[in-house]
Scaffold this active site. Structure first.
Site, PDB file in Angstrom:
ATOM      1  N   SER A  45      -6.263 -29.302  23.724  1.00  0.00           N
ATOM      2  CA  SER A  45      -6.604 -30.449  24.567  1.00  0.00           C
ATOM      3  C   SER A  45      -5.501 -31.504  24.676  1.00  0.00           C
ATOM      4  CB  SER A  45      -7.897 -31.108  24.075  1.00  0.00           C
ATOM      5  OG  SER A  45      -7.675 -31.814  22.874  1.00  0.00           O
ATOM      6  N   LYS A  87      -7.256 -37.323  20.599  1.00  0.00           N
ATOM      7  CA  LYS A  87      -7.235 -37.684  22.028  1.00  0.00           C
ATOM      8  C   LYS A  87      -6.332 -38.899  22.221  1.00  0.00           C
ATOM      9  CE  LYS A  87     -10.494 -34.663  22.793  1.00  0.00           C
ATOM     10  NZ  LYS A  87     -10.144 -33.377  23.330  1.00  0.00           N
TER      11      LYS A  87
END
Length: 186
Positions: A45, A87
């Site tokens: 990700s 993230k």
């Protein structure tokens, strides 16, 4: 008499060693829980900034002193599963975030995302959009909006919503493994 002195000396030395191990263990536990800890990147990700199985040092103390800011790469604990995710902070409390035509906007201004240059080229070459349209979403107090850099392969605030600050574990400071890839993530 000589044996009593040697027994006492042996006990004193053993006690000194025991104190040292307890002190070192306590200090190590304190540092691990409150200051710094290793983290293994799991998944794709955050590619191309961070890669699967890379190891980073996480600064856990930084957010005791200040709140996360846009651009920070953070470790979050989004739910009760026990998993940690990595993230990038896109927006903070009070900001409004949305995406239109493959561009993220924060408070109506286009977000400059140099870290996505490679990903945008790859998506364009494949004929796909890197960031699908969403929003607008206003970030509530005590929360941040996070997204992965590999937008087409990231479970992030677009799905789970804004992340509460008490679910932010810390900031990724440096990649330390593999040794050939030591760097500061940007």
């Amino acid at each position: 008499m000589e044996q009593t002195k040697s027994t006492a000396k042996w006990k004193t030395e053993l006690l000194d060693w025991l104190k040292s191990f307890v002190l070192i263990g306590g200090l190590t536990a304190f540092i691990y829980v409150f200051v710094m800890a290793p983290y293994v990147v799991q998944g794709r990700s955050m590619e191309s900034t961070l890669h699967d199985r890379e190891r980073v040092i996480v600064n856990k103390a930084i957010y005791y002193l200040k709140e996360p800011k846009p651009g920070d790469i953070v470790i979050i604990h989004p739910d009760a599963s026990g998993d940690n995710w990595i993230k990038r902070v896109i927006a903070v409390a009070g900001d409004t975030v949305e995406a239109k035509n493959d561009q993220v906007y924060v408070n109506g201004q286009p977000l400059s995302e140099e870290y996505l240059a490679n990903n945008k080229l790859q998506a364009s070459a494949a004929g796909v959009t890197l960031t699908e349209d969403f929003g607008p979403i206003t970030i509530p107090e005590g929360s941040v909006f996070v997204m992965g850099d590999n937008r087409n392969n990231s479970m992030d605030s677009r799905v789970i919503g804004p992340v509460k600050l008490d679910h932010v574990v810390g900031r990724a400071e440096a990649v330390y493994w593999p040794l050939s890839d030591i760097r500061l993530p940007k």
